[in-house]
Enzyme design. Structure first.
Site, PDB file in Angstrom:
ATOM      1  N   TYR A  72     -35.414  29.332 -41.441  1.00 39.69           N
ATOM      2  CA  TYR A  72     -35.008  28.646 -42.685  1.00 39.69           C
ATOM      3  C   TYR A  72     -35.640  27.260 -42.749  1.00 39.69           C
ATOM      4  O   TYR A  72     -36.288  26.886 -43.732  1.00 39.69           O
ATOM      5  CB  TYR A  72     -33.475  28.551 -42.736  1.00 39.69           C
TER       6      TYR A  72
HETATM    7  N1  LIG Z   1     -25.269  23.690 -49.797  1.00 41.18           N
HETATM    8  C1  LIG Z   1     -25.778  22.963 -48.820  1.00 41.18           C
HETATM    9  O1  LIG Z   1     -25.049  22.410 -47.979  1.00 41.18           O
HETATM   10  C2  LIG Z   1     -27.268  22.768 -48.697  1.00 41.18           C
HETATM   11  C3  LIG Z   1     -27.761  21.991 -47.650  1.00 41.18           C
HETATM   12  C4  LIG Z   1     -29.125  21.806 -47.516  1.00 41.18           C
HETATM   13  C5  LIG Z   1     -29.996  22.354 -48.449  1.00 41.18           C
HETATM   14  N2  LIG Z   1     -29.506  23.109 -49.451  1.00 41.18           N
HETATM   15  C6  LIG Z   1     -30.468  23.702 -50.393  1.00 41.18           C
HETATM   16  O2  LIG Z   1     -29.997  23.508 -51.718  1.00 41.18           O
HETATM   17  C7  LIG Z   1     -30.332  24.638 -52.518  1.00 41.18           C
HETATM   18  C8  LIG Z   1     -29.080  25.181 -53.184  1.00 41.18           C
HETATM   19  O3  LIG Z   1     -28.168  25.569 -52.164  1.00 41.18           O
HETATM   20  P1  LIG Z   1     -26.758  26.207 -52.507  1.00 41.18           P
HETATM   21  O4  LIG Z   1     -25.817  25.784 -51.458  1.00 41.18           O
HETATM   22  O5  LIG Z   1     -26.430  26.005 -53.937  1.00 41.18           O
HETATM   23  O6  LIG Z   1     -27.107  27.755 -52.238  1.00 41.18           O
HETATM   24  P2  LIG Z   1     -26.717  29.037 -53.104  1.00 41.18           P
HETATM   25  O7  LIG Z   1     -27.055  30.207 -52.239  1.00 41.18           O
HETATM   26  O8  LIG Z   1     -25.337  28.911 -53.633  1.00 41.18           O
HETATM   27  O9  LIG Z   1     -27.735  28.949 -54.318  1.00 41.18           O
HETATM   28  C9  LIG Z   1     -29.052  29.438 -54.244  1.00 41.18           C
HETATM   29  C10 LIG Z   1     -29.258  30.349 -55.447  1.00 41.18           C
HETATM   30  O10 LIG Z   1     -30.604  30.808 -55.415  1.00 41.18           O
HETATM   31  C11 LIG Z   1     -30.603  32.141 -55.914  1.00 41.18           C
HETATM   32  N3  LIG Z   1     -31.837  32.791 -55.465  1.00 41.18           N
HETATM   33  C12 LIG Z   1     -32.150  33.218 -54.211  1.00 41.18           C
HETATM   34  N4  LIG Z   1     -33.361  33.778 -54.209  1.00 41.18           N
HETATM   35  C13 LIG Z   1     -33.841  33.707 -55.490  1.00 41.18           C
HETATM   36  C14 LIG Z   1     -35.046  34.122 -56.121  1.00 41.18           C
HETATM   37  N5  LIG Z   1     -36.014  34.740 -55.461  1.00 41.18           N
HETATM   38  N6  LIG Z   1     -35.191  33.848 -57.445  1.00 41.18           N
HETATM   39  C15 LIG Z   1     -34.224  33.236 -58.147  1.00 41.18           C
HETATM   40  N7  LIG Z   1     -33.048  32.846 -57.603  1.00 41.18           N
HETATM   41  C16 LIG Z   1     -32.867  33.075 -56.288  1.00 41.18           C
HETATM   42  C17 LIG Z   1     -29.350  32.762 -55.337  1.00 41.18           C
HETATM   43  O11 LIG Z   1     -28.920  33.892 -56.057  1.00 41.18           O
HETATM   44  C18 LIG Z   1     -28.370  31.595 -55.418  1.00 41.18           C
HETATM   45  O12 LIG Z   1     -27.581  31.659 -56.602  1.00 41.18           O
HETATM   46  C19 LIG Z   1     -31.040  25.627 -51.596  1.00 41.18           C
HETATM   47  O13 LIG Z   1     -32.422  25.489 -51.755  1.00 41.18           O
HETATM   48  C20 LIG Z   1     -30.603  25.196 -50.211  1.00 41.18           C
HETATM   49  O14 LIG Z   1     -31.580  25.521 -49.248  1.00 41.18           O
HETATM   50  C21 LIG Z   1     -28.169  23.329 -49.601  1.00 41.18           C
END
Ligand SMILES: NC(=O)c1ccc[n+]([C@@H]2O[C@H](COP(=O)([O-])OP(=O)(O)OC[C@H]3O[C@@H](n4cnc5c(N)ncnc54)[C@H](O)[C@@H]3O)[C@@H](O)[C@H]2O)c1
Length: 281
Positions: free
Chosen positions: A164
């Protein structure tokens, strides 16, 4: 930001994305296009609920065509081209990803496809359409094995510890190439652990709360609960995204964290105290 701006929010049905769209619509900043595959990394029903909540909260935006939700993948080049042609995107907030650290170890190819190749397709279109701003959600996981503490953006981040983290770091580096070749404005926000309403069910706050109401749910406490994590409240994270959308830095990486890491054991004690329940470990 102008009212004629068009924001493409990838991963908009997820945790962070649905909160960001909520704020964009609340502020009435422009048109918002949500693109999400509604994948099953966790229940798609949760994501459908997130979108339904936005549609209920902003019926006028939906009616006027100012908020459009599209189910599809960032890896579908034809769909992306159609979206860019039809909606004249001015700003991209790229959140779509596979976001689990642990699950990435058994699906490296899938993580590469979505987190790296999917980002490349978006960068390509962003460059050719000359969008004003491209915000990319990265992660504190990119710091991996480092002795530079607290984490600082100038760290080379050359030793990630999970697929990741490696795919996110690779996408950050590729984004720099697109900035260099096309003068694309790119801001990378490295999120630390985010918590709040509609939080992800695979993350610790949600797991702990579930364990409070369901005694059959147990929590794996590694390292005697000594492991520390920095938690950032979702509204503060969204403030960071809105601020980043207002600035054009060229290419910039910014840590978005609270700066006050807490031990897992302390976190568990707080939740037990607030809920009045015991959590099985
Ligand atoms: N939540 C956290 O604590 C956190 C921490 C560090 C980084 N992030 C980053 O922030 C972003 C959002 O995280 P989150 O917690 O909302 O995650 P999440 O999984 O709730 O949201 C990600 C969304 O992306 C969609 N997705 C996945 N593959 C896809 C594709 N090929 N095309 C279109 N949509 C697709 C999923 O269906 C999901 O709804 C991510 O990039 C994650 O890596 C989040």
């Amino acid at each position: 930001m102008a009212k004629s701006d068009v924001y493409l929010v990838t991963g908009g049905a997820g945790f962070v994305g649905s909160h960001l769209i909520d704020r964009l619509l609340e502020l009435n900043l422009g048109h918002v296009i949500l693109l999400d595959s509604f994948n099953d990394y966790y229940s798609p029903i949760i994501k459908q609920r997130n979108v339904a909540l936005l549609e209920d909260r902003y019926p006028t935006h939906v009616f006027d065509g100012n908020f459009i939700a599209i189910q599809g993948s960032i890896n579908d080049e034809e769909l992306l081209r159609m979206i860019f042609t039809k909606y004249k995107i001015t700003h991209i907030v790229h959140l779509a990803a596979l976001a689990g650290v642990r699950s990435s170890t058994s699906q490296i190819g899938k993580y590469m496809e979505i987190n790296y190749s999917g980002t490349q397709l978006l960068l390509d279109l962003a460059a050719s359409q000359k969008v004003k701003q491209f915000i990319f959600a990265s992660t504190s996981s990119v710091y991996g094995q480092t002795d530079k503490l607290p984490f600082v953006e100038t760290d080379s981040c050359a030793q990630p510890l999970s697929p990741y983290a490696a795919t996110k770091r690779a996408a950050e580096i590729l984004a720099h190439v697109y900035h260099n070749m096309n003068e694309l404005n790119i801001t990378i926000l490295r999120l630390f652990n985010v918590y709040g309403p509609r939080g992800r069910p695979d993350m610790m706050p949600f797991k702990l709360m579930r364990a409070c109401i369901d005694p059959t749910c147990t929590i794996d406490v590694f390292d005697d609960g000594e492991i520390k994590r920095d938690w950032t409240y979702i509204d503060d994270v969204i403030d960071a995204f809105i601020n980043a959308l207002e600035q054009q830095y060229g290419y910039e990486i910014i840590n978005i964290g609270c700066g006050n890491p807490i031990k897992l054991s302390t976190f568990i004690e707080h939740i037990e105290h607030l809920s009045g329940k015991h959590i099985s470990k």
